[in-house]
Design an enzyme around this catalytic site. Sequence first.
Site, short mmCIF file in Angstrom:
data_model
loop_
_atom_site.label_atom_id
_atom_site.label_comp_id
_atom_site.label_asym_id
_atom_site.label_seq_id
_atom_site.Cartn_x
_atom_site.Cartn_y
_atom_site.Cartn_z
N HIS A 1 -8.55 -8.29 8.17
CA HIS A 1 -9.10 -7.36 7.18
C HIS A 1 -9.92 -8.08 6.11
O HIS A 1 -10.21 -7.51 5.06
CB HIS A 1 -7.98 -6.52 6.54
CG HIS A 1 -7.40 -5.50 7.51
ND1 HIS A 1 -6.21 -4.86 7.27
CD2 HIS A 1 -7.84 -5.04 8.71
CE1 HIS A 1 -5.95 -4.02 8.29
NE2 HIS A 1 -6.92 -4.13 9.17
N PHE B 1 0.81 -1.22 0.00
CA PHE B 1 0.00 0.00 0.00
C PHE B 1 0.84 1.26 0.00
O PHE B 1 0.55 2.21 -0.75
CB PHE B 1 -0.93 0.01 1.23
CG PHE B 1 -1.97 -1.06 1.15
CD1 PHE B 1 -3.16 -0.83 0.47
CD2 PHE B 1 -1.76 -2.30 1.71
CE1 PHE B 1 -4.11 -1.81 0.37
CE2 PHE B 1 -2.71 -3.31 1.61
CZ PHE B 1 -3.89 -3.06 0.94
N ARG B 2 1.88 1.31 0.84
CA ARG B 2 2.54 2.59 1.14
C ARG B 2 3.94 2.73 0.57
O ARG B 2 4.56 3.77 0.74
CB ARG B 2 2.53 2.83 2.66
CG ARG B 2 1.12 3.03 3.18
CD ARG B 2 1.00 3.13 4.68
NE ARG B 2 -0.42 3.27 5.02
CZ ARG B 2 -1.28 2.25 5.08
NH1 ARG B 2 -0.86 1.03 4.87
NH2 ARG B 2 -2.56 2.47 5.33
N ASP C 1 -5.22 -11.76 0.42
CA ASP C 1 -4.91 -12.54 -0.79
C ASP C 1 -5.01 -14.05 -0.61
O ASP C 1 -4.96 -14.80 -1.59
CB ASP C 1 -3.52 -12.15 -1.33
CG ASP C 1 -2.41 -12.26 -0.27
OD1 ASP C 1 -2.47 -13.16 0.58
OD2 ASP C 1 -1.48 -11.42 -0.32
P1 OAD Z 1 2.06 -1.14 3.92
O1 OAD Z 1 2.14 -0.92 2.45
O2 OAD Z 1 1.67 0.00 4.78
O3 OAD Z 1 3.47 -1.64 4.46
C1 OAD Z 1 4.15 -2.69 3.82
C2 OAD Z 1 5.58 -2.71 4.37
O4 OAD Z 1 6.25 -3.82 3.82
C3 OAD Z 1 6.38 -1.47 3.98
O5 OAD Z 1 6.91 -0.87 5.15
C4 OAD Z 1 7.51 -2.01 3.09
O6 OAD Z 1 8.74 -1.41 3.39
C5 OAD Z 1 7.55 -3.47 3.46
N1 OAD Z 1 7.92 -4.37 2.36
C6 OAD Z 1 7.38 -4.43 1.12
N2 OAD Z 1 7.91 -5.44 0.41
C7 OAD Z 1 8.84 -6.02 1.22
C8 OAD Z 1 9.73 -7.12 1.07
N3 OAD Z 1 9.77 -7.84 -0.06
N4 OAD Z 1 10.54 -7.44 2.11
C9 OAD Z 1 10.50 -6.72 3.27
N5 OAD Z 1 9.67 -5.68 3.47
C10 OAD Z 1 8.84 -5.34 2.47
O7 OAD Z 1 1.11 -2.41 4.13
P2 OAD Z 1 0.38 -2.91 5.47
O8 OAD Z 1 1.21 -2.60 6.68
O9 OAD Z 1 -0.04 -4.29 5.25
O10 OAD Z 1 -5.91 -2.06 5.14
O11 OAD Z 1 -0.89 -1.98 5.47
C11 OAD Z 1 -1.82 -2.12 6.50
C12 OAD Z 1 -3.22 -1.89 5.99
O12 OAD Z 1 -3.28 -0.63 5.28
C13 OAD Z 1 -3.69 -2.88 4.95
O13 OAD Z 1 -4.18 -4.07 5.51
C14 OAD Z 1 -4.78 -2.13 4.24
C15 OAD Z 1 -4.10 -0.79 4.10
O14 OAD Z 1 -4.93 0.31 4.03
C16 OAD Z 1 -7.14 -1.97 4.65
O15 OAD Z 1 -7.37 -1.90 3.47
C17 OAD Z 1 -8.21 -1.98 5.69
#
Ligand code: OAD
Length: 245
Positions: A119, A33-34, A102
Amino acid sequence: AACETIAELLAGARRGVVFTGAGISTESGIPDFRSPGGIWSNYKPIMFDDFCASEDARMEDWRRRFVMMDQFGAAEPNAGHLAIAEEVRRGHVETVITQNIDGLHQRAGVPAESVIEIHGNGNYAHCLDCRERHELAEMRAHIDETGESPRCRSCGGLVKGAVISFGQMMPEAEMARAQEAAVTADLFLAIGSSLVVYPAAALPVIAKRAGATLVIINRDPTDLDAIADHVVRMQIGDVFKPFLG
Ligand code: OAD
Ligand code: ZN
């Protein structure tokens, strides 16, 4: 060295909990997401109230749902999912709590009853009133035919992807189970989450406070690094490939 520490902690765990976010599925080709290029850099969230009030919002939500459904169907579990499944089989990890929708933990072999999806799940839909399950392929066919968002076959209520939108209530039973798992965990691994979305991100705090060893595995810094016992800033694949031997 980080991998050895994690291996040792897991070997000693009896009630391990793994808590995952979107970062664990990026190496399966599903965006998070971020991060730059993540979902929230391309889409604005559709709020739950808007879904309920507006046919346009519903149609946009369905359009996105079907894109994700195709993406999830084409994805395969990666080393992270597979290593976690193995730790569940070995009895070191008792519960996998995931923010992801997923279904890749289950496809990697974690029994459905050991996965808590706080979620929801993006691979099916359900009625917001009576909760009856509806299949996405049928919902897609209905929309293609009629150009209208689908209604429940049993009660006529609104059907929606079985995921939690912003502004929507968290699933109570799942949250209660997740909190219970956090409180009783001896080891709590937060993997691939920025830990900024609440109440999900309260779970590592609850576990730590109740006595678990807290490990955060994430490429980028998270909001909870300061309270963790170990912070591993690596690619998840690089951490877990050695586990698969
Ligand atoms: P985020 O996108 O906020 O965070 C994902 C994290 O994973 C980031 O800090 C990246 O640095 C890290 N990352 C990505 N790929 C990686 C890899 N291959 N190895 C190591 N680190 C990696 O996603 P979430 O924390 O899951 O909610 O977001 C939380 C919630 O926000 C989601 O469930 C969703 C969203 O809005 C809803 O839709 C209700
Ligand atoms: Zn219904």
